[in-house]
Design a protein around this motif. Structure first.
Motif, PDB file in Angstrom:
ATOM      1  N   PRO A  71       0.751  -1.362   0.051  1.00 43.28           N
ATOM      2  CA  PRO A  71      -0.020   0.121  -0.024  1.00 43.28           C
ATOM      3  C   PRO A  71       0.560   1.452  -0.099  1.00 43.28           C
ATOM      4  CG  PRO A  71       0.058  -0.979   2.267  1.00 43.28           C
ATOM      5  CD  PRO A  71       0.885  -1.931   1.240  1.00 43.28           C
ATOM      6  N   ARG A  72       2.236   1.151   0.310  1.00 42.06           N
ATOM      7  CA  ARG A  72       2.976   2.319   0.330  1.00 42.06           C
ATOM      8  C   ARG A  72       3.550   2.557  -0.885  1.00 42.06           C
ATOM      9  NH1 ARG A  72       6.781   1.264   5.471  1.00 42.06           N
ATOM     10  NH2 ARG A  72       7.579   3.392   4.856  1.00 42.06           N
ATOM     11  N   ALA A  73       3.102   2.061  -2.112  1.00 42.39           N
ATOM     12  CA  ALA A  73       3.735   2.299  -3.335  1.00 42.39           C
ATOM     13  C   ALA A  73       3.684   3.590  -3.800  1.00 42.39           C
ATOM     14  CB  ALA A  73       2.891   1.378  -4.517  1.00 42.39           C
ATOM     15  N   GLY A  74       2.708   4.461  -3.350  1.00 41.67           N
ATOM     16  CA  GLY A  74       2.671   5.802  -3.767  1.00 41.67           C
ATOM     17  C   GLY A  74       2.736   6.246  -5.065  1.00 41.67           C
ATOM     18  N   SER A  75       3.362   6.794  -5.747  1.00 39.01           N
ATOM     19  CA  SER A  75       3.272   7.073  -7.375  1.00 39.01           C
ATOM     20  C   SER A  75       3.889   6.074  -8.202  1.00 39.01           C
ATOM     21  CB  SER A  75       3.598   8.390  -7.593  1.00 39.01           C
ATOM     22  OG  SER A  75       4.933   8.689  -7.314  1.00 39.01           O
ATOM     23  N   GLY A  76       4.489   5.300  -7.612  1.00 40.58           N
ATOM     24  CA  GLY A  76       5.200   4.209  -8.509  1.00 40.58           C
ATOM     25  C   GLY A  76       4.518   3.126  -9.223  1.00 40.58           C
ATOM     26  N   SER A  77       3.397   2.705  -8.517  1.00 40.23           N
ATOM     27  CA  SER A  77       2.741   1.500  -9.377  1.00 40.23           C
ATOM     28  C   SER A  77       3.706   0.233  -9.515  1.00 40.23           C
ATOM     29  CB  SER A  77       2.261   2.200 -10.524  1.00 40.23           C
ATOM     30  OG  SER A  77       1.304   1.089 -11.062  1.00 40.23           O
ATOM     31  N   THR A  78       3.595  -0.193 -10.601  1.00 43.71           N
ATOM     32  CA  THR A  78       4.341  -1.354 -10.989  1.00 43.71           C
ATOM     33  C   THR A  78       5.864  -1.157 -10.740  1.00 43.71           C
ATOM     34  OG1 THR A  78       2.826  -2.003 -12.426  1.00 43.71           O
ATOM     35  CG2 THR A  78       4.695  -3.208 -12.498  1.00 43.71           C
ATOM     36  N   TYR A  79       6.238   0.050 -10.808  1.00 40.35           N
ATOM     37  CA  TYR A  79       7.951   0.243 -10.641  1.00 40.35           C
ATOM     38  C   TYR A  79       8.205   0.068  -9.288  1.00 40.35           C
ATOM     39  CZ  TYR A  79      11.852   3.417  -9.882  1.00 40.35           C
ATOM     40  OH  TYR A  79      12.975   3.952  -9.628  1.00 40.35           O
ATOM     41  N   LEU A 226      -9.752  -1.597 -25.579  1.00 40.08           N
ATOM     42  CA  LEU A 226     -10.667  -0.625 -24.996  1.00 40.08           C
ATOM     43  C   LEU A 226     -10.797  -0.734 -23.390  1.00 40.08           C
ATOM     44  CD1 LEU A 226     -13.754  -2.116 -27.203  1.00 40.08           C
ATOM     45  CD2 LEU A 226     -12.107  -0.308 -27.793  1.00 40.08           C
ATOM     46  N   LEU A 227     -10.298  -1.839 -22.930  1.00 36.86           N
ATOM     47  CA  LEU A 227     -10.373  -1.956 -21.332  1.00 36.86           C
ATOM     48  C   LEU A 227      -9.028  -1.433 -20.618  1.00 36.86           C
ATOM     49  CD1 LEU A 227     -11.940  -5.393 -21.838  1.00 36.86           C
ATOM     50  CD2 LEU A 227     -13.035  -3.417 -21.158  1.00 36.86           C
ATOM     51  N   VAL A 228      -7.902  -1.299 -21.154  1.00 36.05           N
ATOM     52  CA  VAL A 228      -6.911  -0.960 -20.476  1.00 36.05           C
ATOM     53  C   VAL A 228      -7.105   0.436 -19.615  1.00 36.05           C
ATOM     54  CG1 VAL A 228      -5.245  -1.946 -22.069  1.00 36.05           C
ATOM     55  CG2 VAL A 228      -5.886   0.508 -22.466  1.00 36.05           C
ATOM     56  N   GLY A 229      -6.469   0.658 -18.459  1.00 38.97           N
ATOM     57  CA  GLY A 229      -6.674   1.782 -17.588  1.00 38.97           C
ATOM     58  C   GLY A 229      -7.050   1.389 -16.497  1.00 38.97           C
ATOM     59  N   PHE A 230      -7.471   0.432 -15.940  1.00 40.22           N
ATOM     60  CA  PHE A 230      -7.856   0.081 -14.674  1.00 40.22           C
ATOM     61  C   PHE A 230      -6.886   0.225 -13.534  1.00 40.22           C
ATOM     62  CE2 PHE A 230      -7.081  -3.960 -17.093  1.00 40.22           C
ATOM     63  CZ  PHE A 230      -6.101  -4.314 -16.404  1.00 40.22           C
ATOM     64  N   GLU A 231      -5.659  -0.125 -14.175  1.00 35.76           N
ATOM     65  CA  GLU A 231      -4.399   0.037 -13.302  1.00 35.76           C
ATOM     66  C   GLU A 231      -4.056   1.391 -13.010  1.00 35.76           C
ATOM     67  OE1 GLU A 231      -2.728   0.997 -16.568  1.00 35.76           O
ATOM     68  OE2 GLU A 231      -4.395  -0.177 -16.566  1.00 35.76           O
ATOM     69  N   SER A 232      -4.479   2.402 -13.549  1.00 33.23           N
ATOM     70  CA  SER A 232      -3.917   3.774 -13.463  1.00 33.23           C
ATOM     71  C   SER A 232      -4.162   4.158 -12.141  1.00 33.23           C
ATOM     72  CB  SER A 232      -4.650   4.579 -14.443  1.00 33.23           C
ATOM     73  OG  SER A 232      -5.945   4.637 -14.287  1.00 33.23           O
ATOM     74  N   VAL A 233      -5.391   3.782 -11.276  1.00 31.34           N
ATOM     75  CA  VAL A 233      -5.453   4.202  -9.957  1.00 31.34           C
ATOM     76  C   VAL A 233      -4.394   3.876  -9.082  1.00 31.34           C
ATOM     77  CG1 VAL A 233      -6.667   2.138  -9.187  1.00 31.34           C
ATOM     78  CG2 VAL A 233      -7.211   4.260  -8.356  1.00 31.34           C
ATOM     79  N   THR A 234      -3.431   2.976  -9.325  1.00 31.52           N
ATOM     80  CA  THR A 234      -2.360   2.430  -8.381  1.00 31.52           C
ATOM     81  C   THR A 234      -1.194   3.529  -8.521  1.00 31.52           C
ATOM     82  OG1 THR A 234      -1.071   1.323 -10.310  1.00 31.52           O
ATOM     83  CG2 THR A 234      -2.786  -0.062  -8.895  1.00 31.52           C
ATOM     84  N   SER A 235      -1.429   4.450  -9.440  1.00 36.83           N
ATOM     85  CA  SER A 235      -0.127   5.488  -9.349  1.00 36.83           C
ATOM     86  C   SER A 235      -0.669   6.607  -8.361  1.00 36.83           C
ATOM     87  CB  SER A 235       0.250   5.920 -10.787  1.00 36.83           C
ATOM     88  OG  SER A 235      -0.864   6.793 -11.369  1.00 36.83           O
ATOM     89  N   LEU A 236      -1.841   6.694  -7.786  1.00 39.05           N
ATOM     90  CA  LEU A 236      -2.334   7.618  -6.974  1.00 39.05           C
ATOM     91  C   LEU A 236      -2.331   7.321  -5.587  1.00 39.05           C
ATOM     92  CD1 LEU A 236      -5.676   8.480  -9.039  1.00 39.05           C
ATOM     93  CD2 LEU A 236      -3.403   9.652  -9.333  1.00 39.05           C
ATOM     94  N   GLY A 237      -1.527   6.145  -5.217  1.00 36.85           N
ATOM     95  CA  GLY A 237      -1.361   5.843  -3.957  1.00 36.85           C
ATOM     96  C   GLY A 237      -0.966   6.926  -3.000  1.00 36.85           C
ATOM     97  N   SER A 238      -0.005   7.682  -3.241  1.00 39.07           N
ATOM     98  CA  SER A 238       0.528   8.918  -2.532  1.00 39.07           C
ATOM     99  C   SER A 238      -0.888   9.759  -2.082  1.00 39.07           C
ATOM    100  CB  SER A 238       1.490   9.469  -3.232  1.00 39.07           C
ATOM    101  OG  SER A 238       2.722   8.829  -3.373  1.00 39.07           O
TER     102      SER A 238
END
Length: 510
Positions: A71-79, A226-238
């Motif tokens: 949960p502490r991924a912050g803005s890093g997401s998969t990075y 059409l469906l890509v983008g669901f993961e974008s929210v992971t970059s808003l962890g911070s």
């Protein structure tokens, strides 16, 4: 960054990138035009979408599980996930790969997140040109480029002012596009039932039942995009108030609402509508109808809306087309904005980590946004949008390059999930073994299918595919060169886990 986003805020930001209102309009023609052996594959459009949705959920589950344990991924997401999954291992031989793997994932992410906004800018410029054309105004190529630049700057300014403004914009846009799509879908179904003579085209049951597996695969290679983008929210962890609880929910809910509800419903309605009443002319000037007209039209959904308005709603077709096109423009704003916010935050994480120029890891003093990265990305988006609006081949090239990055990123994320839960006591054989493996295989099969279909098509399509692959190769080579240069400049060892400045991992290093 300030923590201001609750579950609703995170959800609408993820929903904005999936944007069924935008992609129904922009991709229906491509799906209708796709052929297999000279025969249209449009009959498998809905079943191909359903197959793609199942594949998307495999990757979404992997993202959700990673977000839950990191949960502490912050803005890093998969990075971040890539680094954390290696640094938490007990063996030094495993941890030493952390820096290389996380850089690879972060660099590949930019193929997706830094090209995708440019594609949306091009789509938007093309749609705006179409709207002008409805009034008999034909824009020159330089005016079309200017439209693309203005659209990119508008989105950049909203992103620059902060995530709260972006979230409010996303809430309004999602509400408008979903309302418009539901209205269109209901009217399309009602129109079809009011004209029983069209029943020979396709029945409701024939839309829902697969008939040809190869054609289904062909359609799913487009539908997955059409469906890509669901993961974008992971970059808003911070910026999330409760990242451990809400990021996972937002990932899955966004795909359920936009994919399982909006896309399946609207595509059923649009396919159900297609029949001899939909007419047009192909590239040779010959009269066509049904799927032929949908494939030949620059805006088949607009044509459907016009028929509905003229024949069912008292000759209001022109006004309805304008209104619906306006909602699509709004949806494209939301999608572009979501792309900018996601991409620039991963860049910010890498900049803070000194894996990219540190200028990109600086926040604005007032708005707490990575403003340098935003405006650089706006410039790139404007250039790509201007390139894509010139002709369909240019647009195809940047789309294929971005799609390649998407499938690579999704495939790697599934592998990272598999690795992260390896030897963890809370690992579940279904969620943390079967799902990641199936997700990895699905993404790379789809990537191979997209590349193969492009190259085997011959002509300009094959040329576009080769150019797109060349773009990807050049970007990967540039990443290797930058990594070695930056390693030497910073005096870092290559094969060692580098404690991320933005992640704050509580892991001992040797």
């Amino acid at each position: 960054m300030k923590r201001t986003l609750n579950l609703t805020s995170l959800l609408v930001n993820a929903m904005a990138l999936i944007a069924p209102g935008a992609f129904l309009w922009t991709t229906f023609q491509v799906q209708a035009a796709q052929t297999n052996g000279g025969v249209t594959t449009a009959g498998e459009m809905w079943t191909g979408l359903l197959a793609a949705l199942i594949l998307a959920f495999l990757t979404a589950i992997s993202y959700a599980e990673l977000a839950n344990i990191y949960p502490r991924a912050g803005s890093g997401s998969t990075y971040y996930y890539a680094e954390a999954s290696f640094l938490e291992k007990e063996q030094v031989s495993h941890r030493k790969w952390a820096r290389i793997i996380k850089f690879l994932v972060g660099w590949i992410s930019h193929l997706y997140y830094w090209i995708y906004p440019g594609i949306m800018v091009a789509f938007s410029a093309i749609l705006i040109v179409y709207i002008f054309g409805l009034f008999g105004i034909n824009l020159s190529i330089w005016e079309q480029i200017l439209v693309a630049v203005i659209f990119a700057v508008l989105n950049g300014y909203i992103a620059y002012r902060g995530i709260s403004g972006s979230t409010m914009t996303a809430i309004v846009i999602n509400a408008i596009q979903l309302a418009a799509l539901i209205a269109f879908s209901i009217l399309a179904i009602l129109y079809r039932h009011a004209h029983p003579e069209l029943a020979y085209v396709q029945t409701a049951s024939s839309i829902l039942i697969p008939h040809n597996f190869t054609n289904l695969l062909f359609q799913s290679t487009i539908a997955i995009l059409l469906l890509v983008g669901f993961e974008s929210v992971t970059s808003l962890g911070s910026e999330a108030l409760q990242p451990k609880k809400d990021i996972k929910r937002a990932i899955l809910l966004s795909l359920i609402i936009q994919g399982a509800f909006a896309y399946l419903f609207e595509y059923f309605a649009a396919i159900y509508f297609v029949g001899p009443q939909l007419t047009g002319t192909d590239s040779t000037g010959a009269a066509v109808s049904g799927w032929g007209a949908a494939a030949a039209s620059g805006a088949p959904i607009g044509d459907m809306v016009r028929i509905i308005g003229d024949q069912m709603l008292g000759g209001t077709g022109f006004i309805l087309v304008l209104l619906f096109a306006a909602t699509v423009v709004l949806a494209l704003i939301g999608t572009t904005l979501a792309c900018l916010n996601t991409g620039v935050r991963i860049t910010y994480a890498m900049g803070k980590d000194k894996e990219m120029p540190t200028l990109l890891g600086i926040l604005h003093g007032k708005y707490d946004t990575p403003h340098y990265g935003i405006w650089i990305l706006v410039g790139i988006s404007a250039l790509l949008g201007a390139y894509g609006v010139l002709n369909v081949d240019n647009l195809t090239q940047i789309t294929l390059a971005s799609n390649t990055g998407t499938f690579l990123l999704y495939g790697l994320t599934n592998l990272i999930c598999l690795w992260a839960f390896f030897h963890r006591p809370d690992a579940n054989i279904l969620k943390h073994r079967v799902v990641p493996i199936l997700g990895f295989l699905a993404n790379f099969v789809m990537l191979g299918a997209v590349v193969w279909l492009g190259i085997s098509a011959g002509g300009s399509t094959a040329t576009d595919a080769v150019i797109a692959i060349a773009m990807v190769i050049v970007w990967l080579i540039a990443g290797a060169v930058w990594f070695m240069h930056n390693t030497k400049k910073e005096g870092r060892p290559i094969m060692t886990g580098h404690l991320s400045q933005v992640t704050g991992l509580d892991i001992d290093h040797e």
